[in-house]
Motif scaffolding. Structure first.
Motif, PDB file in Angstrom:
ATOM      1  N   ASP A   1      43.201  36.081  87.313  1.00 60.77           N
ATOM      2  CA  ASP A   1      42.785  35.262  86.169  1.00 60.77           C
ATOM      3  C   ASP A   1      41.703  36.052  85.413  1.00 60.77           C
ATOM      4  O   ASP A   1      40.537  36.066  85.810  1.00 60.77           O
TER       5      ASP A   1
ATOM      6  N   ASP B   1      47.922  40.004  88.767  1.00 63.78           N
ATOM      7  CA  ASP B   1      48.091  38.539  88.736  1.00 63.78           C
ATOM      8  C   ASP B   1      46.746  37.797  88.654  1.00 63.78           C
ATOM      9  O   ASP B   1      46.691  36.583  88.799  1.00 63.78           O
TER      10      ASP B   1
ATOM     11  N   ASN C   1      37.937  36.500  94.080  1.00 56.67           N
ATOM     12  CA  ASN C   1      37.801  35.742  92.832  1.00 56.67           C
ATOM     13  C   ASN C   1      36.352  35.328  92.572  1.00 56.67           C
ATOM     14  O   ASN C   1      36.072  34.226  92.082  1.00 56.67           O
TER      15      ASN C   1
ATOM     16  N   THR D   1      42.619  38.301  92.533  1.00 50.01           N
ATOM     17  CA  THR D   1      44.071  38.104  92.648  1.00 50.01           C
ATOM     18  C   THR D   1      44.337  36.624  92.866  1.00 50.01           C
ATOM     19  O   THR D   1      43.480  35.909  93.394  1.00 50.01           O
ATOM     20  N   THR D   2      45.537  36.175  92.490  1.00 44.23           N
ATOM     21  CA  THR D   2      45.924  34.789  92.811  1.00 44.23           C
ATOM     22  C   THR D   2      46.947  34.783  93.939  1.00 44.23           C
ATOM     23  O   THR D   2      47.498  33.740  94.266  1.00 44.23           O
TER      24      THR D   2
END
Ligand code: ADP
Length: 477
Positions: free
Chosen positions: A261, A259, A435, A414-415
């Motif tokens: 970006d 998931d 991130n 990860t988000t």
């Protein structure tokens, strides 16, 4: 062309030594400068000079020490061009990276000047007539053994807090890259610090380094370098019964979940292994990627690597040379090992001739399908070589992340906040980024390893603590 010899810098003066060491420009393979190889005699002079200076320096008011450290910062920025060019030439670091390192070195002096001004002990009442005060006392003479990959920045991060807290210092720069430490010592003197506050004893590890770490006049050792030499330093510190801070490299992972970006992750992951040619303790040298996005992410990285500009450090490419022919051959050997342990996706070749001349260039390299038992998964390569391992699910990501003897830095992509928090809790590492990977030099962030990545912390306000001991005084009146 004959090169003037850069002598040692002891007690505010240049000190000639008969034995010399050549400094090579890794971009060309040519002689850049000549420096000296200090032995026990020069080391003793330097420790004595530092001890004499320290007797007065520890009594200087904190505000005045801070003022003088700020002067150092101003002078570094005044001579920014000269320092950055020297750093670039001796390390093969692309010029803009050398400029940034120089600026960060100035920032260490500013940061620790401010930090030390609010670095207080405690006071409390133990009994009705009993007052207790704790104060931070400097160790005395601190030894700083510096590697060649970030000669200015790594020196700044231990030198500035050592001086700020009232220690005086003896610096043994790496034999490959001693020039900016020698220049910095002149600036420290010009800034108004006493003669002997910063002494520089260039030379080989087994001679100058070993003599310094065996000298009974030192009270603390800061070392950044290999695990192998870290163990030798830890033994030397044990013999002297003095503390040491050891920062010993890593095999740091970027861990990318499905998931994440990828527009944000891919360029950061590439930069984490290409900066300074991957010759960085905190290089992001492992990529752990969730299987469903493996092809997408590896494809993006391959594209970035294909566009990397490689060249002589002064031309400011993305990727410069490796530090030496030895290091180049070591990296090529690992590429060969990794190609049999997994698949070579791109790069992996030596570049020479034409614009590369006799410099020590290697293409940026991706090795894929690497299992955790592989040597290239476990061992620090110190080159522009990214090893890729697919994983399935969070449990396996944690297992793979923690599957080496190193534990310096980790990046999690990860988000999902739950995944992020679980990784932060369970990945064993001195620093964990979510991130992100690294933080513009991270002057403010305590830095150091778990496991074989070493012990002790530098950087951040925490960095002051390593350079003091607590004295407790109890007064009954
Ligand atoms: P790298 O792998 O970055 O070259 P090293 O651990 O070999 O790292 O060297 C880091 C620093 O430690 C250098 O300044 C080097 O000269 C010094 N050094 C190497 N061997 C010794 C030793 N036996 N004692 C003290 N210092 C050493």
């Amino acid at each position: 062309m004959s090169h003037p010899v850069h002598p040692a810098f002891i007690g505010g003066k240049r000190v000639e030594v008969d034995r010399t060491v050549d400094v090579i420009n890794p971009s060309s393979g040519e002689l850049l400068a000549v420096t000296v190889d200090c032995g026990p005699y020069e080391i003793d002079l330097a420790v004595q000079a530092a001890a004499a200076a320290q007797r007065a320096w520890k009594k200087v008011a904190v505000a005045e020490r801070a003022r003088l450290l700020r002067n150092v910062s101003v002078l570094i920025l005044r001579d920014w061009d000269e320092l950055a060019e020297l750093e670039c030439l001796q390390t093969g670091k692309p010029l803009s990276q050398a400029r940034r390192d120089t600026e960060l070195t100035a920032r260490y002096f500013d940061f620790y000047a401010s930090a030390v001004e609010t670095f207080y002990g405690t006071a409390f009442t133990l009994g009705e007539r009993t007052q207790v005060v704790t104060t931070f006392e400097p160790h005395g003479v601190t030894a700083h053994i510096i590697p060649w990959n970030y000669p200015l920045q790594i020196l700044g991060r231990s030198l500035a807090p050592a001086l700020a807290t009232g220690n005086c210092t003896v610096v043994k720069p790496a034999e490959e890259a001693p020039l900016t430490a020698l220049k910095l010592a002149e600036l420290v003197l010009e800034a108004g610090l006493p003669e002997g506050a910063m002494n520089v004893v260039p030379g080989m590890g087994e001679t100058a380094g070993a003599a310094l770490t065996a000298h009974p006049g030192i009270s603390h050792i800061s070392f950044t370098g290999s695990v192998e030499v870290g163990r030798i330093i830890a033994h030397a510190a044990a013999d002297l019964l003095i503390p040491a801070t050891l920062e010993l490299g890593g095999k740091s992972p970027n861990i990318v979940f499905a998931d994440a970006d990828l527009d944000m992750a891919a360029p950061t992951i590439a930069n984490a292994i290409l900066q300074m040619g991957g010759q960085t303790c905190s290089a992001g040298s492992r990529l752990l990627v969730e299987r469903s996005i493996h092809d997408d992410l590896v494809g993006r990285l391959q594209e970035i690597f294909a566009g990397v500009e490689i060249g002589s450090a002064l031309e400011d490419p993305t990727l410069g040379p490796l530090i030496s022919s030895n290091q180049r051959d070591r990296v090529l050997n690992y590429v060969e090992i990794g190609s049999s342990e997994g698949q070579l996706v791109c790069g992996g070749k030596r570049l020479s001739g034409g614009k590369f001349g006799q410099g020590y260039f290697v293409e940026p390299t991706i090795l894929d399908g690497i299992s955790p038992e592989s040597r290239v998964f476990q061992e620090e390569i110190f080159g522009p070589v990214l090893v890729v391992t697919p994983f399935d699910g969070v449990d396996e990501a944690i297992e793979f992340a923690n599957a080496t003897n190193y534990a310096l830095v980790a990046g999690v992509w990860t988000t999902n906040i739950n995944t992020a928090q679980r990784m932060v809790r369970e990945v064993i590492s001195g620093q964990v980024f979510v991130n992100a990977y690294g933080a513009s030099g991270g002057v403010e962030l305590p830095f150091g390893g778990f496991k074989e990545s070493g012990y002790g912390r530098e950087k951040g306000a925490e960095g002051l603590r390593g350079f003091v001991q607590i004295k407790t005084s109890v007064v009954v009146s």
